[in-house]
Write a protein that holds these residues in place. Sequence first.
Motif, short mmCIF file in Angstrom:
data_model
loop_
_atom_site.label_atom_id
_atom_site.label_comp_id
_atom_site.label_asym_id
_atom_site.label_seq_id
_atom_site.Cartn_x
_atom_site.Cartn_y
_atom_site.Cartn_z
N ARG A 39 -30.78 -22.45 1.51
CA ARG A 39 -31.03 -23.00 0.18
C ARG A 39 -31.64 -24.41 0.29
O ARG A 39 -32.55 -24.76 -0.47
CB ARG A 39 -29.71 -23.03 -0.61
N GLU A 40 -31.15 -25.19 1.25
CA GLU A 40 -31.73 -26.52 1.46
C GLU A 40 -33.20 -26.42 1.88
O GLU A 40 -34.01 -27.30 1.55
CB GLU A 40 -30.94 -27.27 2.54
N LEU A 41 -33.53 -25.36 2.59
CA LEU A 41 -34.91 -25.13 3.03
C LEU A 41 -35.76 -24.50 1.92
O LEU A 41 -36.93 -24.17 2.15
CB LEU A 41 -34.92 -24.23 4.27
N LYS A 42 -35.13 -24.31 0.75
CA LYS A 42 -35.81 -23.75 -0.44
C LYS A 42 -36.30 -22.32 -0.20
O LYS A 42 -37.37 -21.92 -0.67
CB LYS A 42 -36.97 -24.65 -0.87
N LEU A 43 -35.46 -21.54 0.51
CA LEU A 43 -35.79 -20.15 0.79
C LEU A 43 -34.90 -19.17 0.03
O LEU A 43 -35.01 -17.96 0.22
CB LEU A 43 -35.66 -19.88 2.30
N VAL A 44 -34.02 -19.69 -0.81
CA VAL A 44 -33.08 -18.85 -1.55
C VAL A 44 -33.37 -18.95 -3.04
O VAL A 44 -33.68 -20.03 -3.55
CB VAL A 44 -31.62 -19.28 -1.26
N GLU A 45 -33.23 -17.80 -3.71
CA GLU A 45 -33.48 -17.70 -5.15
C GLU A 45 -34.90 -18.11 -5.52
O GLU A 45 -35.15 -18.61 -6.62
CB GLU A 45 -32.47 -18.52 -5.97
N ALA A 46 -35.83 -17.91 -4.59
CA ALA A 46 -37.23 -18.15 -4.92
C ALA A 46 -37.65 -17.17 -6.01
O ALA A 46 -37.31 -15.99 -5.96
CB ALA A 46 -38.11 -17.96 -3.68
N LYS A 47 -38.34 -17.67 -6.99
CA LYS A 47 -38.78 -16.86 -8.13
C LYS A 47 -37.61 -16.21 -8.86
O LYS A 47 -37.74 -15.15 -9.47
CB LYS A 47 -39.76 -15.77 -7.65
N GLY A 48 -36.43 -16.84 -8.76
CA GLY A 48 -35.27 -16.34 -9.49
C GLY A 48 -34.59 -15.15 -8.87
O GLY A 48 -33.68 -14.57 -9.47
N ARG A 49 -34.99 -14.75 -7.65
CA ARG A 49 -34.40 -13.59 -7.00
C ARG A 49 -33.33 -14.00 -6.01
O ARG A 49 -33.52 -14.95 -5.24
CB ARG A 49 -35.47 -12.77 -6.28
N ALA A 50 -32.22 -13.28 -6.01
CA ALA A 50 -31.17 -13.53 -5.03
C ALA A 50 -31.59 -13.00 -3.66
O ALA A 50 -32.51 -12.19 -3.54
CB ALA A 50 -29.87 -12.86 -5.47
N VAL A 51 -30.90 -13.47 -2.62
CA VAL A 51 -31.04 -12.87 -1.30
C VAL A 51 -29.71 -12.21 -0.96
O VAL A 51 -28.65 -12.58 -1.49
CB VAL A 51 -31.43 -13.92 -0.22
N TYR A 52 -29.76 -11.23 -0.08
CA TYR A 52 -28.59 -10.41 0.20
C TYR A 52 -28.27 -10.40 1.69
O TYR A 52 -29.16 -10.54 2.54
CB TYR A 52 -28.81 -8.99 -0.31
N TYR A 53 -26.98 -10.20 1.97
CA TYR A 53 -26.48 -10.19 3.35
C TYR A 53 -25.99 -8.78 3.69
O TYR A 53 -25.19 -8.20 2.95
CB TYR A 53 -25.34 -11.19 3.50
#
Length: 302
Positions: free
Chosen positions: A257-271
Amino acid sequence: MDSDESDFYGEDDGIVPELEERIARFDVDEWAEGYRLNPARPRKSATRVADGSSHLHNPYAGVPYAWQLTETLDDFLARLPPATTSQADVPWIYICNPYLPGVPKAERDGAQHTGEGNGDEGPIQRESDIRLVVEAGMERLQLARSFLEELSSMNKSKAVVEREATKARQHAVSDILDLAHAAKVRAGKWMIFCTTREVDEVWEIVARATAANQLGTAAKVAPKPVEEIIRKDRLICVYTSDFKDKADVGRVLKKLRELKLVEAKGRAVYYKPDAFTYIGIGYGNPWGIKASLYSSWDKFPN
């Protein structure tokens, strides 16, 4: 027993209660012990890595489509740019965290994984038993599927059927995750999707953070598909060592998230745990099981 449960069990031929009893008897530890004692299913012995080792590690040493400790990150990124490197030449592009030990890929591929594509996951622990997880996990999923099929054929209310199906899936997932953890198949990954136009830039951010010991154990990116139309977005996986270690899983998410790679364009990421990948729990799977364990919307311990 509440009224819904009375309705569920009131008129049946005994098959569903029998399946539930079999599910209740499915013991992860007993299954694993029986597997290990069966001489028809030998396990390869593993060599212990010396504790306190101060040198850098690379489980992908000698793998041509992975970063090598003998090359700079700039050279690696220039040698294998994911936007143009073809999947016809390499299955994935990898980078390891050089500060963490891992089983060499050649040793792992020769002994442990079964099933198409299973050798393409991240670093594994010593003494991981992927074959056990695949065989026992598939057996557990077949038991769940039998229960769900019988359930769907019964003349019960939709609410009762949905409730019991949800419980059956949850129990199956719990058993599979417990089995995977006991067998030391504990790795998992945050999955980031990006466009072909963005993939080189996003991959560089992930690769540099991985090499600097800021993320997890390793990362990989999908190269250019042979037919680009097959997938519009590229997948980048960021691995952690233990899917049950929510503090570490959350730490990696926080850094992403700090690297601005999470929730880009409002989409979640999954594990997703690697165990799910090994036994085929993907999107639209026949068991109706959710293909991920966590999302970036979840709360994690600090």
